[in-house]
Design a protein around this motif. Structure first.
Motif, PDB file in Angstrom:
ATOM      1  N   CYS A  22       9.656  -7.940  -7.411  1.00 27.11           N
ATOM      2  CA  CYS A  22       9.264  -7.157  -6.225  1.00 27.11           C
ATOM      3  C   CYS A  22       8.426  -8.004  -5.266  1.00 27.11           C
ATOM      4  CB  CYS A  22       8.469  -5.938  -6.682  1.00 27.11           C
ATOM      5  SG  CYS A  22       7.697  -5.038  -5.321  1.00 27.11           S
ATOM      6  N   ILE A  23       8.721  -7.905  -3.978  1.00 29.63           N
ATOM      7  CA  ILE A  23       7.964  -8.659  -2.971  1.00 29.63           C
ATOM      8  C   ILE A  23       7.008  -7.750  -2.188  1.00 29.63           C
ATOM      9  CG2 ILE A  23       9.689 -10.489  -2.734  1.00 29.63           C
ATOM     10  CD1 ILE A  23      10.689  -9.050  -0.163  1.00 29.63           C
ATOM     11  N   CYS A  25       7.511  -5.073  -0.233  1.00 25.59           N
ATOM     12  CA  CYS A  25       7.907  -4.893   1.170  1.00 25.59           C
ATOM     13  C   CYS A  25       7.688  -3.475   1.682  1.00 25.59           C
ATOM     14  CB  CYS A  25       9.378  -5.267   1.341  1.00 25.59           C
ATOM     15  SG  CYS A  25      10.527  -4.031   0.687  1.00 25.59           S
ATOM     16  N   ASP A  26       7.475  -2.511   0.787  1.00 25.29           N
ATOM     17  CA  ASP A  26       7.175  -1.128   1.183  1.00 25.29           C
ATOM     18  C   ASP A  26       8.419  -0.242   1.352  1.00 25.29           C
ATOM     19  OD1 ASP A  26       5.296   0.914   1.836  1.00 25.29           O
ATOM     20  OD2 ASP A  26       5.599   0.590   3.969  1.00 25.29           O
ATOM     21  N   THR A  27       9.614  -0.836   1.304  1.00 23.06           N
ATOM     22  CA  THR A  27      10.812  -0.027   1.564  1.00 23.06           C
ATOM     23  C   THR A  27      10.938   1.154   0.605  1.00 23.06           C
ATOM     24  OG1 THR A  27      12.095  -1.738   2.666  1.00 23.06           O
ATOM     25  CG2 THR A  27      13.351  -0.126   1.428  1.00 23.06           C
ATOM     26  N   CYS A  28      10.767   0.914  -0.686  1.00 21.56           N
ATOM     27  CA  CYS A  28      10.932   2.021  -1.642  1.00 21.56           C
ATOM     28  C   CYS A  28       9.874   3.094  -1.423  1.00 21.56           C
ATOM     29  CB  CYS A  28      10.883   1.493  -3.082  1.00 21.56           C
ATOM     30  SG  CYS A  28       9.376   0.605  -3.507  1.00 21.56           S
ATOM     31  N   SER A  43       5.247  -2.939  -5.893  1.00 22.59           N
ATOM     32  CA  SER A  43       5.405  -1.498  -6.079  1.00 22.59           C
ATOM     33  C   SER A  43       5.666  -1.211  -7.548  1.00 22.59           C
ATOM     34  CB  SER A  43       6.582  -0.983  -5.254  1.00 22.59           C
ATOM     35  OG  SER A  43       6.243  -0.920  -3.900  1.00 22.59           O
ATOM     36  N   CYS A  65      16.462  -1.675  -1.558  1.00 25.43           N
ATOM     37  CA  CYS A  65      15.521  -2.747  -1.952  1.00 25.43           C
ATOM     38  C   CYS A  65      16.120  -4.122  -1.648  1.00 25.43           C
ATOM     39  CB  CYS A  65      15.205  -2.625  -3.440  1.00 25.43           C
ATOM     40  SG  CYS A  65      14.227  -4.004  -4.076  1.00 25.43           S
ATOM     41  N   THR A  67      15.428  -7.047  -2.792  1.00 27.56           N
ATOM     42  CA  THR A  67      15.439  -8.042  -3.867  1.00 27.56           C
ATOM     43  C   THR A  67      16.032  -7.504  -5.163  1.00 27.56           C
ATOM     44  OG1 THR A  67      13.142  -7.363  -4.201  1.00 27.56           O
ATOM     45  CG2 THR A  67      13.508  -9.433  -3.029  1.00 27.56           C
ATOM     46  N   ILE A  70      14.534  -2.884  -8.300  1.00 26.15           N
ATOM     47  CA  ILE A  70      14.454  -1.550  -8.904  1.00 26.15           C
ATOM     48  C   ILE A  70      15.645  -1.389  -9.843  1.00 26.15           C
ATOM     49  CG2 ILE A  70      14.427   0.936  -8.458  1.00 26.15           C
ATOM     50  CD1 ILE A  70      13.362   0.250  -5.629  1.00 26.15           C
TER      51      ILE A  70
HETATM   52  S1  SF4 Z   1      11.814  -2.009  -2.037  1.00 27.84           S
HETATM   53 FE1  SF4 Z   1      11.975  -3.494  -3.710  1.00 27.84          FE
HETATM   54  S2  SF4 Z   1      10.876  -5.322  -2.994  1.00 27.84           S
HETATM   55 FE2  SF4 Z   1      10.317  -3.640  -1.643  1.00 27.84          FE
HETATM   56  S3  SF4 Z   1       8.408  -2.836  -2.515  1.00 27.84           S
HETATM   57 FE3  SF4 Z   1      10.092  -1.626  -3.405  1.00 27.84          FE
HETATM   58  S4  SF4 Z   1      10.646  -2.643  -5.317  1.00 27.84           S
HETATM   59 FE4  SF4 Z   1       9.419  -4.066  -4.119  1.00 27.84          FE
END
Ligand code: SF4
Length: 293
Positions: A22-23, A25-28, A43, A65, A67, A70
């Motif tokens: 996980c980087i 990025c906040d998307t999830c 996350s 996501c 990367t 998840i």
């Molecule tokens: S979308 Fe993926 S990379 Fe971005 S915070 Fe969530 S788990 Fe991490």
């Protein structure tokens, strides 16, 4: 693909998990805030979904996501979540999902307009997304807000023959071939309902896109903070000039620009009650920016 062996220890027990790739990025967290939470630089799953809708949102986060961090412990069918993108936000504006690691999970948007569909910033060129965009009529214009969020722009151009638009100050080796270069700091009408507004600051060539005097696609210039419940600019992620970014923000206060929506690459989106209410919130943001100079 996420790995159970790399599962982060702070995930709640259950099917969904986030792994160590996980980087942050906040998307999830934006897609399924009831499931995903921010940890220390990543996350994690705070609460396992306990409803079909909760599972659907968690799977959409998995698909979006950048990367593939998840995963699910049990074999879980994600086809419905894949087909959910582009996901309608409002009227003819959708979120593309399928974010790209090269743009740190920045959000891209799809606008279905009679004058030709527009993609704002480049998502990942995933097969299901390309097919979905094709089914909806393809892409005529790919508006790139700035150099960081160009991701797979060439793949979208090859597939749809779309005209790519980027400010000349943000052209780099990988974007020399873009078809249309913006210049200077004056707004440029791309069509009757599309206005490109240069907003240098985050980068030298950053620009935002105003659609139908209602939707402002803001890239990394302006976003909504869920934590602070207000519009913000990212001081720590201002790569070019904070003073320039403040001046660009001040120009957006001009009464020529009316919008109710702020739709960013990073950070939260926001709809104000009216263009006037949005202007008031923007003025608060500018005041705050001047204080943290
Ligand atoms: S979308 Fe993926 S990379 Fe971005 S915070 Fe969530 S788990 Fe991490």
């Amino acid at each position: 693909m996420a790995s159970l062996a790399a599962r982060l220890p702070d995930n709640a027990p259950g099917n969904f998990y986030v792994d160590r790739t996980c980087i942050d990025c906040d998307t999830c967290r934006r897609i399924a805030p009831e499931v995903f939470e921010q940890g220390d630089g990543h996350s994690y799953v705070r609460t396992q979904p306990d409803s079909p809708e909760g599972s659907r949102r968690a799977l959409m986060a998995l698909v979006a996501c950048p990367t593939a961090s998840i995963g699910t412990a049990q074999r879980t069918n994600a086809s419905e979540a894949v087909a959910a993108f582009p996901e309608t936000i409002d009227e003819d504006v959708s979120f593309c999902g399928f974010t790209s690691e090269s743009s740190f999970g920045a959000w891209s948007y799809f606008v279905e307009r009679p004058g030709g569909h527009v993609l704002v910033d480049s998502p990942r060129a995933a097969g299901p997304l390309l097919s979905a965009l094709e089914e909806r009529g393809g892409v005529r214009t790919l508006f790139l807000t700035h150099r960081d969020d160009v991701a797979d722009h060439a793949a979208f151009h090859w597939r749809f023959g779309c005209e790519r638009v980027l400010h000349e100050r943000d052209i780099a080796a990988g974007t020399r071939e873009v078809e249309r270069r913006l210049a200077g700091d004056d707004p440029v009408a791309l069509a009757d309902d599309l206005l490109a507004i240069p907003t240098p600051g985050h980068t030298r060539g950053h620009a935002v896109l105003l659609y139908r005097e209602k939707y402002l696609f803001t890239g990394d210039h302006l976003a909504w903070s869920r934590r602070r419940n207000r519009l913000v600019a990212f001081r720590d992620a201002c790569w070019y000039s904070w003073d320039e970014q403040i001046r660009s923000m001040e120009r957006l206060l001009d009464s020529r620009y009316r919008f109710e929506w702020v739709l960013p690459g990073h950070g939260g989106r926001h709809r104000a009650a009216s263009p006037e209410a949005m202007r008031d919130e923007l003025a608060r943001c500018v005041d705050e920016m001047r204080r943290v100079r």
